[in-house]
Write a protein that holds these residues in place. Structure first.
Motif, PDB file in Angstrom:
ATOM      1  N   MET A 255       0.820  -1.219   0.000  1.00 26.83           N
ATOM      2  CA  MET A 255       0.000   0.000   0.000  1.00 26.83           C
ATOM      3  C   MET A 255       0.854   1.268   0.000  1.00 26.83           C
ATOM      4  SD  MET A 255      -3.093  -1.014  -0.243  1.00 26.83           S
ATOM      5  CE  MET A 255      -2.353  -2.269  -1.318  1.00 26.83           C
ATOM      6  N   SER A 256       2.045   1.182   0.588  1.00 31.52           N
ATOM      7  CA  SER A 256       2.904   2.373   0.651  1.00 31.52           C
ATOM      8  C   SER A 256       3.660   2.614  -0.647  1.00 31.52           C
ATOM      9  CB  SER A 256       3.894   2.232   1.811  1.00 31.52           C
ATOM     10  OG  SER A 256       4.852   1.225   1.537  1.00 31.52           O
ATOM     11  N   THR A 257       3.668   1.636  -1.557  1.00 30.07           N
ATOM     12  CA  THR A 257       4.445   1.774  -2.793  1.00 30.07           C
ATOM     13  C   THR A 257       3.600   1.931  -4.043  1.00 30.07           C
ATOM     14  OG1 THR A 257       4.570  -0.635  -3.025  1.00 30.07           O
ATOM     15  CG2 THR A 257       6.378   0.434  -1.864  1.00 30.07           C
ATOM     16  N   LEU A 258       2.296   1.673  -3.967  1.00 30.76           N
ATOM     17  CA  LEU A 258       1.465   1.697  -5.178  1.00 30.76           C
ATOM     18  C   LEU A 258       1.545   3.036  -5.894  1.00 30.76           C
ATOM     19  CD1 LEU A 258      -1.759  -0.229  -4.036  1.00 30.76           C
ATOM     20  CD2 LEU A 258       0.330  -1.118  -5.073  1.00 30.76           C
ATOM     21  N   ALA A 259       1.183   4.099  -5.202  1.00 31.38           N
ATOM     22  CA  ALA A 259       1.151   5.409  -5.847  1.00 31.38           C
ATOM     23  C   ALA A 259       2.543   5.943  -6.185  1.00 31.38           C
ATOM     24  CB  ALA A 259       0.383   6.409  -4.974  1.00 31.38           C
ATOM     25  N   PRO A 260       3.505   5.923  -5.249  1.00 31.39           N
ATOM     26  CA  PRO A 260       4.820   6.496  -5.570  1.00 31.39           C
ATOM     27  C   PRO A 260       5.529   5.825  -6.738  1.00 31.39           C
ATOM     28  CG  PRO A 260       4.584   6.193  -3.194  1.00 31.39           C
ATOM     29  CD  PRO A 260       3.430   5.498  -3.845  1.00 31.39           C
ATOM     30  N   PHE A 261       5.303   4.516  -6.942  1.00 30.68           N
ATOM     31  CA  PHE A 261       6.063   3.795  -7.965  1.00 30.68           C
ATOM     32  C   PHE A 261       5.197   3.284  -9.120  1.00 30.68           C
ATOM     33  CE2 PHE A 261       8.555   3.403  -4.055  1.00 30.68           C
ATOM     34  CZ  PHE A 261       9.787   3.867  -4.491  1.00 30.68           C
ATOM     35  N   GLY A 262       3.920   3.640  -9.145  1.00 36.13           N
ATOM     36  CA  GLY A 262       3.068   3.196 -10.230  1.00 36.13           C
ATOM     37  C   GLY A 262       2.883   1.687 -10.256  1.00 36.13           C
ATOM     38  N   LEU A 263       2.653   1.090  -9.093  1.00 38.59           N
ATOM     39  CA  LEU A 263       2.519  -0.356  -8.978  1.00 38.59           C
ATOM     40  C   LEU A 263       1.073  -0.737  -8.691  1.00 38.59           C
ATOM     41  CD1 LEU A 263       5.632  -1.070  -6.708  1.00 38.59           C
ATOM     42  CD2 LEU A 263       5.542  -0.972  -9.202  1.00 38.59           C
ATOM     43  N   ILE A 264       0.758  -2.015  -8.863  1.00 37.85           N
ATOM     44  CA  ILE A 264      -0.529  -2.553  -8.465  1.00 37.85           C
ATOM     45  C   ILE A 264      -0.282  -3.853  -7.708  1.00 37.85           C
ATOM     46  CG2 ILE A 264      -1.849  -1.506 -10.340  1.00 37.85           C
ATOM     47  CD1 ILE A 264      -1.764  -4.181 -11.775  1.00 37.85           C
ATOM     48  N   SER A 265      -1.277  -4.279  -6.943  1.00 36.96           N
ATOM     49  CA  SER A 265      -1.150  -5.525  -6.195  1.00 36.96           C
ATOM     50  C   SER A 265      -2.277  -6.467  -6.580  1.00 36.96           C
ATOM     51  CB  SER A 265      -1.184  -5.260  -4.679  1.00 36.96           C
ATOM     52  OG  SER A 265      -2.456  -4.788  -4.284  1.00 36.96           O
ATOM     53  N   ALA A 266      -2.062  -7.740  -6.313  1.00 36.04           N
ATOM     54  CA  ALA A 266      -3.058  -8.770  -6.589  1.00 36.04           C
ATOM     55  C   ALA A 266      -2.934  -9.847  -5.523  1.00 36.04           C
ATOM     56  CB  ALA A 266      -2.830  -9.363  -7.983  1.00 36.04           C
ATOM     57  N   PRO A 267      -4.041 -10.533  -5.229  1.00 34.91           N
ATOM     58  CA  PRO A 267      -3.955 -11.630  -4.254  1.00 34.91           C
ATOM     59  C   PRO A 267      -2.996 -12.708  -4.739  1.00 34.91           C
ATOM     60  CG  PRO A 267      -6.245 -11.039  -4.700  1.00 34.91           C
ATOM     61  CD  PRO A 267      -5.410 -10.320  -5.719  1.00 34.91           C
ATOM     62  N   CYS A 268      -2.267 -13.298  -3.808  1.00 34.71           N
ATOM     63  CA  CYS A 268      -1.358 -14.387  -4.180  1.00 34.71           C
ATOM     64  C   CYS A 268      -2.167 -15.645  -4.480  1.00 34.71           C
ATOM     65  CB  CYS A 268      -0.375 -14.677  -3.050  1.00 34.71           C
ATOM     66  SG  CYS A 268       0.907 -13.445  -2.874  1.00 34.71           S
ATOM     67  N   PRO A 269      -1.870 -16.322  -5.573  1.00 29.25           N
ATOM     68  CA  PRO A 269      -2.581 -17.576  -5.867  1.00 29.25           C
ATOM     69  C   PRO A 269      -2.176 -18.703  -4.916  1.00 29.25           C
ATOM     70  CG  PRO A 269      -0.831 -17.225  -7.461  1.00 29.25           C
ATOM     71  CD  PRO A 269      -0.889 -15.985  -6.620  1.00 29.25           C
TER      72      PRO A 269
END
Length: 304
Positions: A255-269
């Motif tokens: 959550m702390s890196t999404l906006a600053p680095f243009g990242l997205i997250s997804a649930p781990c399979p």
């Protein structure tokens, strides 16, 4: 040990020597810490052995190693000495508004990202003279540092710190997959196969418990294509921003890196157990007013 022992049978100073030997493991180091001579420490140990009827410490190439009986005495004696110290200093108080105390807190780089901005803003308001220093919370050295009073608190995922420590849970964290917003997987979804086929950066944060991520994935029968291994999280955002690598990270870090680095997250399979983030402190600091204030501040600020 024969007849029951009475308190007048033992010199309290001998218990102080005992506790220092547990921590330092060398007569010379104990003598330095207590401001006395090595013969005096050896004499005190001899008296203690006679009173307790046990060798207590055995000389080895790695220093003085405690016997099982000495290990059994360690925590009760530490608690007793702590209680005596507290009683003798019970009039002492900690006033955060006027204090200039310097605290040392062990945490990972994730902890620094998650906790320090909020904590320092709060301290500026309620304890403007208090300073914080952070050190890495690697369990191989952290135990000794906290036993010796060099570290006041530890915050993080530290399952190896148990005997002689108090702890309180702050919150639980789940793991997620993290990658750049325009990654080829961004629109395709994360499956076991795409997870296995992707190129990974693996974070090996020694001594923190995060190493169990690799173990869990291996036990699930998934073979990761690890192209990069790093010893900490601090550069992961920069790395993911400009590569097709993906990473498995705690949700708070994501959550702390999404906006600053243009990242997205997804649930781990892969189902990875949640981790518990705790505040830990050594028994020697349990009743210290300043330590009590700092850990209560952490609870009030970060616990749900």
């Amino acid at each position: 040990m024969g007849q029951p022992m009475e308190l007048h049978d033992i010199d309290l100073n001998l218990l102080v020597v005992f506790q220092e030997l547990l921590q330092q493991r060398r007569v010379s180091a104990v003598a330095t810490a207590l401001g006395t001579s090595q013969p005096a420490i050896s004499n005190a140990l001899a008296r203690l052995r006679k009173v307790l009827g046990d060798e207590l410490f055995l000389r080895t190439s790695k220093g003085m190693v405690p016997t099982p009986f000495a290990e059994a005495l360690a925590e009760p004696i530490a608690n007793a000495l702590g209680a005596i110290h507290h009683t003798l200093n019970q009039m002492s108080v900690f006033d955060p508004a006027s204090s200039t105390r310097a605290f040392t807190v062990a945490m990972t780089d994730i902890g620094e990202i998650s906790f320090l901005p909020v904590l320092m803003r709060k301290l500026a308001l309620i304890a403007p003279g208090v300073t914080i220093s952070t050190v890495r919370n690697q369990s191989d050295t952290l135990r000794a540092d906290m036993e010796h009073g060099q570290v006041d608190l530890a915050i993080g995922f530290l399952p190896d710190l148990k005997g002689g420590f108090f702890q309180r849970r702050l919150f639980r964290q789940r793991y997620v997959c993290l990658f750049r917003a325009d990654h080829p997987l961004a629109g395709a979804g994360m499956t076991s196969k795409t997870f296995s086929d992707a190129e990974h950066v693996s974070i090996v944060a020694e001594g923190t418990g995060h190493g169990m991520v690799d173990t869990v994935i291996q036990r699930a029968g998934i073979r990761r294509n690890v192209r990069l291994r790093v010893p900490h999280f601090v550069a992961v955002g920069h790395i993911l921003q400009t590569t097709d690598l993906i990473a498995v990270v705690p949700h708070a870090y994501a959550m702390s890196t999404l906006a600053p680095f243009g990242l997205i997250s997804a649930p781990c399979p892969i189902k990875i157990p949640d981790i518990t983030i705790t505040v830990l402190w050594h028994a020697r600091n349990h009743r210290d007013p300043g330590n009590q204030w700092l850990r209560q501040t952490m609870f009030e600020t970060f616990a749900p």
